[in-house]
Write a protein that holds these residues in place. Structure first.
Motif, PDB file in Angstrom:
ATOM      1  N   UNK A 269       3.895  -1.267  13.474  1.00  0.00           N
ATOM      2  CA  UNK A 269       3.964  -0.174  12.563  1.00  0.00           C
ATOM      3  C   UNK A 269       5.372   0.672  12.456  1.00  0.00           C
ATOM      4  N   UNK A 270       5.831   0.856  13.751  1.00  0.00           N
ATOM      5  CA  UNK A 270       7.482   1.454  13.888  1.00  0.00           C
ATOM      6  C   UNK A 270       8.359   0.423  12.959  1.00  0.00           C
ATOM      7  N   UNK A 271       8.389  -0.766  13.330  1.00  0.00           N
ATOM      8  CA  UNK A 271       9.389  -1.660  12.697  1.00  0.00           C
ATOM      9  C   UNK A 271       9.192  -1.530  11.200  1.00  0.00           C
ATOM     10  N   UNK A 272       7.992  -1.773  10.749  1.00  0.00           N
ATOM     11  CA  UNK A 272       7.790  -1.934   9.270  1.00  0.00           C
ATOM     12  C   UNK A 272       7.949  -0.549   8.530  1.00  0.00           C
ATOM     13  N   UNK A 273       7.973   0.426   9.048  1.00  0.00           N
ATOM     14  CA  UNK A 273       8.338   1.728   8.788  1.00  0.00           C
ATOM     15  C   UNK A 273       9.817   2.404   8.795  1.00  0.00           C
ATOM     16  N   UNK A 274      10.582   0.894   8.972  1.00  0.00           N
ATOM     17  CA  UNK A 274      12.098   1.364   9.285  1.00  0.00           C
ATOM     18  C   UNK A 274      12.854   0.644   7.894  1.00  0.00           C
ATOM     19  N   UNK A 275      13.936   1.347   7.556  1.00  0.00           N
ATOM     20  CA  UNK A 275      14.817   1.070   6.986  1.00  0.00           C
ATOM     21  C   UNK A 275      16.195   1.227   7.330  1.00  0.00           C
ATOM     22  N   UNK A 276      17.227   0.350   6.657  1.00  0.00           N
ATOM     23  CA  UNK A 276      18.580   0.434   7.217  1.00  0.00           C
ATOM     24  C   UNK A 276      19.182   0.586   5.897  1.00  0.00           C
ATOM     25  N   UNK A 277      20.128   1.421   5.771  1.00  0.00           N
ATOM     26  CA  UNK A 277      20.932   2.016   4.846  1.00  0.00           C
ATOM     27  C   UNK A 277      20.153   2.308   3.370  1.00  0.00           C
ATOM     28  N   UNK A 278      19.026   2.901   3.844  1.00  0.00           N
ATOM     29  CA  UNK A 278      18.219   3.369   2.694  1.00  0.00           C
ATOM     30  C   UNK A 278      17.287   2.448   1.679  1.00  0.00           C
ATOM     31  N   UNK A 279      17.779   1.027   2.207  1.00  0.00           N
ATOM     32  CA  UNK A 279      17.205   0.118   1.115  1.00  0.00           C
ATOM     33  C   UNK A 279      16.615  -1.433   1.650  1.00  0.00           C
ATOM     34  N   UNK A 280      17.168  -1.523   2.751  1.00  0.00           N
ATOM     35  CA  UNK A 280      16.723  -2.780   3.630  1.00  0.00           C
ATOM     36  C   UNK A 280      15.871  -2.530   4.422  1.00  0.00           C
ATOM     37  N   UNK A 281      14.685  -3.224   4.416  1.00  0.00           N
ATOM     38  CA  UNK A 281      13.281  -2.882   5.219  1.00  0.00           C
ATOM     39  C   UNK A 281      13.069  -3.968   6.266  1.00  0.00           C
ATOM     40  N   UNK A 282      12.869  -3.513   7.485  1.00  0.00           N
ATOM     41  CA  UNK A 282      12.365  -4.265   8.406  1.00  0.00           C
ATOM     42  C   UNK A 282      10.930  -4.660   8.610  1.00  0.00           C
ATOM     43  N   UNK A 283      10.432  -5.375   9.346  1.00  0.00           N
ATOM     44  CA  UNK A 283       9.255  -5.953   9.647  1.00  0.00           C
ATOM     45  C   UNK A 283       8.889  -6.432  10.897  1.00  0.00           C
ATOM     46  N   UNK A 284       7.715  -6.151  11.413  1.00  0.00           N
ATOM     47  CA  UNK A 284       7.022  -6.920  12.453  1.00  0.00           C
ATOM     48  C   UNK A 284       5.619  -7.292  12.273  1.00  0.00           C
ATOM     49  N   UNK A 285       5.337  -8.391  12.490  1.00  0.00           N
ATOM     50  CA  UNK A 285       3.977  -8.799  12.175  1.00  0.00           C
ATOM     51  C   UNK A 285       3.354  -9.739  13.367  1.00  0.00           C
ATOM     52  N   UNK A 286       3.609  -9.110  14.701  1.00  0.00           N
ATOM     53  CA  UNK A 286       3.070  -9.820  15.916  1.00  0.00           C
ATOM     54  C   UNK A 286       1.506  -9.477  15.853  1.00  0.00           C
ATOM     55  N   UNK A 287       0.901 -10.764  16.169  1.00  0.00           N
ATOM     56  CA  UNK A 287      -0.545 -10.547  16.201  1.00  0.00           C
ATOM     57  C   UNK A 287      -1.042  -9.837  17.511  1.00  0.00           C
ATOM     58  N   UNK A 288      -2.048  -8.819  17.544  1.00  0.00           N
ATOM     59  CA  UNK A 288      -2.460  -8.205  18.779  1.00  0.00           C
ATOM     60  C   UNK A 288      -2.986  -9.076  19.739  1.00  0.00           C
ATOM     61  N   UNK A 289      -3.832  -9.907  19.381  1.00  0.00           N
ATOM     62  CA  UNK A 289      -4.397 -10.954  20.501  1.00  0.00           C
ATOM     63  C   UNK A 289      -3.626 -11.717  20.985  1.00  0.00           C
TER      64      UNK A 289
END
Length: 361
Positions: A269-289
């Motif tokens: 949630x945190x990484x996927x809600x993070x942007x750099x320089x207002x336009x480049x978006x980060x993503x994390x999609x680790x599986x919980x299990x």
């Protein structure tokens, strides 16, 4: 270990790019075993240099767009920072011992100083990290650290965990939104809704597990009560002793699994809600299990091998988490980093080399 960029990295187009981790357990084992032996021989003094060697290996094998991150801290920096904090703590306790009326002085000073130390530690860790020869920076102050780490933790505890998502949001916003790279800002603003969904899942796991344990105890209450009676069957062993033992272990594992699920979800949630320089978006999609399985099996294997498989466990977790992390670039990547590298030298010249308060980043 540092990986040079590919000849075409400067001209790479925008779009989604994943981070990769190139480290190997066999390589890291040699670093790890030397670190352990020298730390023991030097009664812990070498631990500062051990941390530098470890971080240089892991940062140097974390690769984005063909270029690795770098860690620039020096062992002496970290050792001096630790000695300053340790010396201050010892002095406070000596004063409190000599002057009994000041018995609460160490606790009060620590509570006041902790936010400042956290902010300094985050700043140090950011400033000794670089990518493409440009260092990161952290501009958060003690006030934000107090809210995120002290007040947030307190609210989570006194509400029996109900406000944990709020505390997680405060920490994410404080760390993420105060991070800088080449003079450009990151921004992190995870929503409370997704955080509470993650928290409810973890809470449901705990409640369901406790209900199962409670049902087993209720159905067999008379047998268990008789077994626990010191006047009857004292010194005997029955299957119910094993049941109680497994119940305790099960509850411990239950809370661990719930915590790991929540931690993985918060990372996504945190990484996927993070942007750099207002336009480049980060993503994390680790599986919980998958994340929980790797973490738990790492602990089990490490314990069964008396710690010798710790390097394998560390590399395994690093590879999984980083390879499920990425960033979506907008526009031409080469042009973006060319501008950042032009600004990077000016920003880097302002960094202080003496600060060594390293509390993790």
């Amino acid at each position: 270990m540092s990986l040079a960029g590919s000849p075409h990295s400067a001209g790479q187009a925008g779009g989604f790019h994943r981070i990769t981790f190139t480290g190997k357990a066999s390589e890291y084992f040699g670093i790890w075993i030397v670190n352990v032996l020298l730390t023991i021989i030097t009664l812990g003094i070498y631990s500062a240099w051990a941390k530098v060697r470890r971080n240089r290996y892991f940062y140097g094998n974390t690769v984005l767009l063909g270029r690795s991150f770098e860690y620039h801290a020096k062992g002496l920096q970290i050792l001096i920072g630790r000695l300053i904090v340790l010396g201050a703590f010892i002095a406070l306790n000596v004063i409190a011992t000599l002057v009994p009326v000041l018995v609460l002085l160490p606790t009060i000073v620590v509570l006041i100083a902790l936010p400042w130390l956290v902010a300094k530690g985050l700043r140090f860790s950011a400033r000794v990290t670089s990518y493409r020869n440009v260092r990161f920076d952290f501009v958060g102050g003690a006030g934000g650290a107090f809210k995120a780490f002290i007040l947030g933790s307190l609210l989570a505890v006194i509400t029996l965990g109900i406000l944990t998502p709020l505390a997680s949001r405060w920490v994410a916003r404080y760390v993420g939104s105060n991070l800088r790279y080449g003079g450009k800002a990151f921004d992190t603003d995870p929503g409370l809704g997704p955080l509470y969904k993650a928290w409810l899942l973890s809470a449901a796991i705990i409640v369901a597990g406790l209900l199962v344990v409670g049902a087993v105890v209720a159905v067999n209450f008379d047998t268990i009560a008789a077994m626990m009676d010191p006047a009857a069957g004292q010194g005997t062993f029955s299957v119910w002793h094993l049941v109680i033992l497994f119940a305790y272990v099960g509850i411990f594992v239950l809370f661990g699994v719930a915590g790991l699920f929540y931690r993985a979800a918060v990372r996504n949630i945190t990484w996927s809600a993070t942007t750099f320089d207002g336009q480049h978006r980060l993503l994390s999609d680790v599986s919980l299990t998958r994340y929980a399985w790797i973490a738990i099996s790492n602990v089990v294997v490490t314990l069964l091998t008396f710690g010798l498989m710790r390097p394998w466990a560390a590399v395994r977790m690093a590879r999984y988490t980083w390879e499920h992390t990425g960033i979506t670039f907008t526009g031409d990547v080469g042009e973006l980093f060319s501008k950042i590298e032009e600004q990077g030298s000016a920003v880097g010249s302002e960094f202080m080399d003496f600060e060594g308060f390293d509390f993790g980043f």
